[in-house]
Design an enzyme around this catalytic site. Structure first.
Site: not given
Ligand code: Q9C
Ligand code: ZN
Length: 342
Positions: A160, A285, A198, A196
């Site tokens: 990110h 994830d 996201h 991932d």
């Molecule tokens: N309701 C990585 O997996 N918050 N970052 C999400 C969901 C941020 C994840 C909230 C998630 C970041 C590297």
């Molecule tokens: Zn992620």
């Protein structure tokens, strides 16, 4: 497969993140890396070695000097105000606000250099993120020197993080730093496959206008999932980079059959590109029990994922990203590596 790992990740342990309107314990915590390392050892994946030191030059190949300087000094500037809790941003330069000057005070800088509040900076954060990048660089070196594959057990994650902002638990973009380093060591084309859950907004944005890096990402549809503002299917790249960016946003509830179709299509795009090396942003994830995600992959699906990635038949660097179902993160991440090795 060689694994590169450093205990230094422990120095980064945020106290809390804002989630669903309340401060909650950080999902991105040291035990994540411990579980992956334990599993690497339990299955006898191969040697585990510490990172070498690469200094700041590889970081500055993908991040702005002002951003790296901010990361290095943020805790000092924050704690100089007598604050002892984690540094967190809470104001951002959205539409119509000025971004042509960098604020002088730390509260302004935190907002300027962040996309969200999921990035606590603690006393040990700089050392941990520096070493996480060194872990990626050391594993990258192995692949550059002819290894078929290597595993960078990075923590904190990186995908990110863009050229000049942090977000989503990420500070330095380990995968982007490694991909750029492969190019700097003679590779002509590198593909980044981001699995991932996201969207890897940071990685995409770093290479968006370039043809020497193809970015392929399979992730929760940003219409209904973090990071919300990038990762749609119509983002194909810009200028010379047009046609070298491919996003596969999938709906909540996506399980292996749907995931596999997207992965197979993404892999076909990478094969047609014929890269000299592949960097896999390895987040797990996508697992059915992940506490912050909505896909439905099973433990065994990760073996198949690794097997499919091996079919690209290109030297492959695996870089650890997300995964928050701590009990399963080791099994799932290492299953990808075992599936790859066949
Ligand atoms: N309701 C990585 O997996 N918050 N970052 C999400 C969901 C941020 C994840 C909230 C998630 C970041 C590297
Ligand atoms: Zn992620």
């Amino acid at each position: 497969m060689l694994t590169i790992y450093s205990d230094t990740h422990r120095l980064h342990y945020g106290q809390a993140e804002l989630m669903d309107g309340k401060m909650q314990p950080c999902f991105e915590k040291p035990s994540r890396a411990d579980m992956v390392l334990d599993r690497v050892k339990a299955v006898g994946l191969g040697e585990v070695r510490g990172p070498d030191e690469f200094g700041q030059s590889p970081l500055l190949r993908v991040h702005s000097a002002a951003y790296v300087e901010f990361l290095e000094n943020a805790w000092k500037e924050w704690s100089a105000l007598g604050r002892s809790h984690d540094a967190l941003p809470l104001v951002w330069p959205v539409r119509g606000l000025r971004t042509d000057r960098i604020p002088a005070d730390i509260d302004g800088k935190l907002g300027y250099f962040a996309m969200d509040a999921g990035v606590p900076i603690t006393a040990g954060t700089w050392e941990a993120i520096r070493q996480s990048a060194n872990v990626a660089m050391t594993a990258m070196q192995e692949v550059a020197n002819g290894a078929k594959s290597a595993f960078a057990l990075c923590r904190p994650p990186g995908h990110h993080a863009a050229a000049d902002y942090m977000g989503g638990y990420c500070y330095l973009n380990n995968a982007a730093i490694a991909a750029q380093a492969l190019l700097d060591r003679g590779a002509k084309k590198v593909a980044i496959l981001d699995v991932d859950y996201h969207h890897g907004n940071g990685t995409q944005s770093i290479f968006y206008d370039r043809a020497d890096v193809m970015f392929v990402s399979i992730h929760g549809d940003p219409m209904v999932e973090y990071p919300h503002f990038l990762g749609f299917a119509d983002e194909y790249g810009a200028g010379p980079g047009f046609g070298f960016n491919h996003n596969y946003p999938l709906p909540h509830g996506a399980a292996w059959p749907m995931y596999e179709q997207a992965l197979a299509d993404g892999i076909r795009k990478i094969q047609a590109y014929a890269p000299d090396a592949v960097v896999v942003s390895l987040g797990v994830d996508t697992f059915k029990d992940d506490p912050i995600s909505q896909f439905k992959l099973e433990n065994s699906d990760y073996l198949t994922m690794g097997k499919m990635i091996a079919e690209i038949a290109s030297p492959t660097l695996f870089v650890m990203e997300g995964g928050y179902a701590v009990e399963d993160i080791g099994v799932n991440a290492v299953n990808v590596l075992l599936g790859f090795e066949g």
